[in-house]
Motif scaffolding. Structure first.
Motif, short mmCIF file in Angstrom:
data_model
loop_
_atom_site.label_atom_id
_atom_site.label_comp_id
_atom_site.label_asym_id
_atom_site.label_seq_id
_atom_site.Cartn_x
_atom_site.Cartn_y
_atom_site.Cartn_z
N UNK A 115 0.81 -1.22 0.00
CA UNK A 115 0.00 0.00 0.00
C UNK A 115 0.84 1.27 0.00
N UNK A 116 2.05 1.21 0.53
CA UNK A 116 2.94 2.37 0.45
C UNK A 116 3.30 2.63 -1.01
N UNK A 117 3.64 1.56 -1.73
CA UNK A 117 3.96 1.70 -3.16
C UNK A 117 2.72 2.14 -3.94
N UNK A 118 1.56 1.66 -3.52
CA UNK A 118 0.32 1.98 -4.22
C UNK A 118 0.01 3.47 -4.16
N UNK A 119 0.07 4.07 -2.97
CA UNK A 119 -0.28 5.50 -2.87
C UNK A 119 0.79 6.37 -3.54
N UNK A 120 2.04 5.90 -3.52
CA UNK A 120 3.09 6.64 -4.22
C UNK A 120 2.80 6.70 -5.71
N UNK A 214 -1.07 15.74 -4.29
CA UNK A 214 -0.08 14.97 -5.07
C UNK A 214 1.25 14.91 -4.31
N UNK A 215 1.15 14.82 -3.00
CA UNK A 215 2.33 14.79 -2.12
C UNK A 215 2.65 13.32 -1.82
N UNK A 216 3.48 12.73 -2.67
CA UNK A 216 3.76 11.30 -2.56
C UNK A 216 4.44 10.95 -1.24
N UNK A 217 5.39 11.78 -0.82
CA UNK A 217 6.11 11.49 0.43
C UNK A 217 5.15 11.45 1.62
N UNK A 218 4.26 12.44 1.69
CA UNK A 218 3.29 12.48 2.80
C UNK A 218 2.32 11.32 2.72
N UNK A 219 1.87 10.99 1.51
CA UNK A 219 0.90 9.89 1.34
C UNK A 219 1.49 8.57 1.82
N UNK A 220 2.75 8.33 1.44
CA UNK A 220 3.42 7.09 1.87
C UNK A 220 3.58 7.07 3.39
N UNK A 221 4.04 8.19 3.95
CA UNK A 221 4.24 8.26 5.40
C UNK A 221 2.93 8.04 6.15
N UNK A 222 1.85 8.65 5.65
CA UNK A 222 0.55 8.54 6.32
C UNK A 222 -0.02 7.12 6.22
N UNK A 223 0.17 6.48 5.05
CA UNK A 223 -0.33 5.11 4.90
C UNK A 223 0.45 4.17 5.81
N UNK A 224 1.78 4.33 5.85
CA UNK A 224 2.59 3.48 6.73
C UNK A 224 2.21 3.71 8.19
N UNK A 225 1.97 4.95 8.57
CA UNK A 225 1.58 5.27 9.93
C UNK A 225 0.22 4.67 10.26
N UNK A 226 -0.72 4.78 9.31
CA UNK A 226 -2.07 4.24 9.51
C UNK A 226 -2.04 2.73 9.76
#
Length: 249
Positions: A115-120, A214-226
């Protein structure tokens, strides 16, 4: 949750004289359709927490519910067994699976990687229309949480992740996530989480906000955190009681 699966092509034997093959095919198609309906129904019951780990799945009873033979029921249970949602035990029958602590950790590890790769990837191609669709999904989540609709909110919170996968146009990924989410539902039932639906919904909102930017870094961080928060709040480390203390009045 309903899942779309491609069926294996069945090679028909030569039709007896005077009997067209077309007469046979619909029976196979109906059987395959019913098998999938049973698979989907049991999967949805697990995801929506209506079937608990360890529940016995009696072939006769399932056959009566769906008005099918035990052969068709066995086909569905075998498929669910391959998906690790059902355990088949010789001489005892079929049971809703009871995932181990190690399996629980592995499922979340795979989900985090996928899912981290997915949101990126999604950040690079998401459209404004898709963001609007996600906002609409979030509203449905919030409404279900507000009215304490346990079944509805459980389904919607899980579907959020599959919706993201489908926005990439990758049905294989969507099916993979649906399978993982069903297994996560079993994990959550086995090791009850203190991570509330409200927290999950808030974290989904933050993920969509990052996708909208379109903030890939934040999206990945938030998904990993979630996903990390959900896993950490599972009781995978039960406190071992001291026997003398446990037995004192």
């Amino acid at each position: 949750m309903a899942r779309s699966r491609s069926n294996l092509k069945v090679i028909q034997p030569p039709a007896p004289a005077g009997r067209a093959r077309a007469e046979v095919a619909p029976v196979d198609e109906a059987s395959a359709s019913t098998t999938q309906r049973i698979v989907d129904s049991i999967t949805a019951a697990i995801v929506e927490r209506r079937l608990m780990p360890g529940t016995k799945l009696a072939e006769t009873q399932i056959g009566e519910i769906f008005s099918v033979s035990r052969t068709v029921v066995r086909q569905a249970l075998n498929r669910l067994s391959r998906d690790h949602l059902v355990t088949l035990e010789p001489a005892r029958g079929a049971f809703v699976a009871q995932p181990s602590v190690e399996e629980a950790r592995q499922v979340f590890e795979v989900r985090t990687m996928v899912e981290a790769a997915m949101v990126k990837a999604l950040c690079a191609q998401i459209t404004d229309e898709q963001v609007a669709q996600l906002r609409a999904h979030l509203r449905h989540e919030q409404e279900a949480v507000a009215r304490t609709d346990v079944t509805g909110r459980t389904r919607l919170l899980a579907d959020f992740h599959v919706v993201l996968a489908r926005m990439l146009g990758n049905e294989v990924l969507a099916q993979l996530l649906a399978d993982l989410l069903a297994r996560c539902s079993l994990v959550a039932l086995m090791y009850q989480s203190s991570h509330s639906a409200e927290h999950s919904q808030d974290e989904h909102v933050a993920i969509v906000d990052a996708l909208a930017r379109r903030d890939a870094r934040a999206a990945v961080r938030l998904m990993e955190s979630h996903l990390g928060n959900v896993e950490r709040n599972l009781r995978l480390h039960p406190r071992m009681s001291d026997l003398s203390q446990a037995l004192q009045p």
